[in-house]
Design a protein around this motif. Structure first.
Motif, short mmCIF file in Angstrom:
data_model
loop_
_atom_site.label_atom_id
_atom_site.label_comp_id
_atom_site.label_asym_id
_atom_site.label_seq_id
_atom_site.Cartn_x
_atom_site.Cartn_y
_atom_site.Cartn_z
N GLU A 88 0.65 -1.21 0.10
CA GLU A 88 0.22 -0.23 -0.33
C GLU A 88 1.22 1.36 0.04
OE1 GLU A 88 -2.07 -0.06 3.53
OE2 GLU A 88 -3.46 -2.49 2.48
N THR A 89 1.74 1.11 -0.18
CA THR A 89 3.51 2.38 0.29
C THR A 89 3.37 2.26 -1.43
OG1 THR A 89 3.95 1.52 2.62
CG2 THR A 89 5.28 3.10 1.12
N GLU A 90 2.83 3.87 -1.50
CA GLU A 90 3.25 4.62 -2.56
C GLU A 90 4.44 4.51 -3.59
OE1 GLU A 90 2.16 8.76 -5.45
OE2 GLU A 90 1.20 8.26 -3.54
N GLY A 91 4.84 4.35 -4.79
CA GLY A 91 6.58 4.25 -5.21
C GLY A 91 7.54 2.89 -4.07
N LEU A 92 6.65 2.05 -3.96
CA LEU A 92 7.20 1.33 -2.87
C LEU A 92 7.21 0.03 -3.64
CD1 LEU A 92 9.96 0.56 -0.51
CD2 LEU A 92 7.93 -0.01 0.58
N ASP A 93 8.69 -0.39 -3.93
CA ASP A 93 8.22 -1.88 -5.14
C ASP A 93 8.22 -2.72 -3.57
OD1 ASP A 93 8.67 -4.60 -6.19
OD2 ASP A 93 10.48 -3.62 -7.36
N GLU A 94 7.30 -3.61 -3.72
CA GLU A 94 6.89 -4.98 -2.33
C GLU A 94 8.20 -6.05 -2.71
OE1 GLU A 94 3.97 -5.79 -4.28
OE2 GLU A 94 4.58 -4.25 -3.95
N THR A 95 8.08 -6.30 -3.65
CA THR A 95 9.27 -7.49 -4.21
C THR A 95 10.77 -7.23 -4.02
OG1 THR A 95 9.99 -7.00 -7.00
CG2 THR A 95 7.49 -7.91 -6.03
N LEU A 96 11.13 -5.96 -3.30
CA LEU A 96 12.37 -5.56 -3.45
C LEU A 96 12.71 -4.68 -2.11
CD1 LEU A 96 15.83 -5.95 -4.06
CD2 LEU A 96 15.72 -3.65 -5.40
N ALA A 97 12.40 -5.01 -0.85
CA ALA A 97 12.12 -4.59 0.38
C ALA A 97 12.28 -5.83 1.48
CB ALA A 97 10.70 -4.43 0.48
N ARG A 98 11.82 -4.81 2.61
CA ARG A 98 12.64 -5.36 4.05
C ARG A 98 10.39 -5.81 4.44
NH1 ARG A 98 16.42 -4.28 9.07
NH2 ARG A 98 17.29 -5.97 7.27
#
Length: 387
Positions: A88-98
């Motif tokens: 749900e965080t705009e601009g964040l790619d959850e496939t490359l994330a903590r």
């Protein structure tokens, strides 16, 4: 359920989630290391549920304000909630994330970094380490990754009385593979690499600093895998020099530059010595060192180290040049770090204009009542004419 009676005026009454030994009035029910325990106030009223480890300075860490157990259902719900937050965080790619960050996601001592189909997990508390199989099962059910690497080589494990090790707990060793961030390709190795993949918390800052780099001569100190250097080169910097004391880090930076067809000069050297001997030929200098302190006892020594590199960097900049400096220790507050930069500018007889402030990426959420979750701070300043 065994538990602890918490003394009056303990920080948990002000919203914090940690209980130190000095804040315990008494224990009951014979709690054992790694146990789930109940927490109560001095009037026997419940404060929630926590994990217990008397070997640590932080004896208990609360993970719920109601009665709760660390079973598969718990981990599945909490991990799914944290993943949804990233989605749900705009601009964040959850496939490359903590996708799980310890207390910030209500699972103290569990860190999960996602690199596409591969996960890198750290268990930094005894309770999480004892339940790594349950955690693995929850991650497999939610994400169906090709591999899960347990990268438990962090020195912080010593505070919990645990050994350091690296273990593959699901799938096959992926070896070295490529991920893409900010339009750049990076080669990472979750098992044999020097670090646990990328510094995900700095990816946002890479892009922010690179916006100023076009046409500039850039010096990236403590480059690690070349994050800032590559971002600046891609943004059109006239020349980029990257410095790190680690031979393997320098090799990674060169490899990543080759992957992206970018021309950067990588120098293996002690940054303090390099800055002392360097010529004043840079328009943008980036200082992103590893933490200089892991505790309050060494904070003063750390601040002297930060001031030294600030001073040396400022002497290498001409009027109009930029200095981007970062600190990743929560023991050094934002105000203390900014004061350190200001003090260095006074000693260097340089006037600085603050042009940007940087923080950790949103996949490292900050909890208002847990100041320890806000650790990464950075400032970009521009050198102006001395008044």
């Amino acid at each position: 359920m065994p538990g602890l009676i918490i003394s009056p005026r303990a920080r948990i009454f002000h919203g914090h989630e940690w209980v130190y030994a000095s804040e315990i009035k008494k224990a009951f029910g014979n709690p054992q290391p790694g146990d789930v325990i109940t927490l109560k106030d001095f009037r026997d009223r419940p404060l929630g549920t926590g994990i217990y480890n008397p070997a640590s300075q932080i004896v208990a860490r609360r993970f719920s304000r109601r009665r709760q157990d660390l079973d598969l259902d718990f981990f599945t719900r909490r991990i799914q909630q944290s993943l949804n937050l990233r989605k749900e965080t705009e601009g964040l790619d959850e496939t490359l994330a903590r996708i799980v960050w310890s207390e910030s996601d209500g699972i103290p001592g569990l860190i999960v970094d996602r690199y596409g189909d591969h996960l890198c997990v750290q268990t930094t508390t005894l309770a999480m380490d004892m339940r790594k199989d349950i955690i693995r099962d929850a991650l497999v059910a939610i994400l169906n990754p090709k591999s899960i690497t347990l990268r438990n080589d962090s020195p912080s494990r010593k505070a919990e009385g645990m050994e350091q090790y690296i273990e593959l707990i699901h799938g096959e060793n992926p070896g070295a593979f490529i991920v893409e961030a900010n339009g750049l390709q990076y080669e990472i190795d979750l098992i044999d690499g020097q670090k646990t993949g990328l510094y995900l918390d700095q990816l946002q800052a890479h892009a922010e600093v690179a916006k100023m780099a076009k046409g500039l001569r850039v010096l990236d100190c403590f480059t690690n895998q070349g994050g800032f250097a590559l971002a600046c080169a891609k943004a059109g910097a006239a020349k980029v020099t990257a410095v790190d004391i680690s031979a393997s880090a320098c090799a990674s930076a060169r490899k990543n530059a080759e992957l992206n067809n970018l021309d950067i000069e990588v120098i293996e050297a002690n940054v303090f010595d390099f800055l002392k001997a360097a010529k004043p030929e840079y328009d943008l200098i980036i200082l992103d060192p590893p933490s200089f302190t892991k505790n309050k006892k060494t904070l003063n020594d750390a601040m002297r180290g930060y001031k030294e590199i600030h001073l040396r960097a400022l002497k290498l900049l001409d009027k109009g040049g930029f200095l981007s400096t970062f600190c990743c220790s929560h023991h050094a507050s934002r105000e203390l770090f900014l004061e350190n930069l200001a003090s260095a500018s006074v000693d260097a007889k340089k006037a600085l204009r603050l042009v940007a402030e940087h923080s950790q990426r949103p996949d490292h959420p900050i909890m208002v009542t847990l100041p320890e979750t806000s650790y990464l701070k950075g400032f970009t300043s521009q050198l102006i004419a001395t008044r």
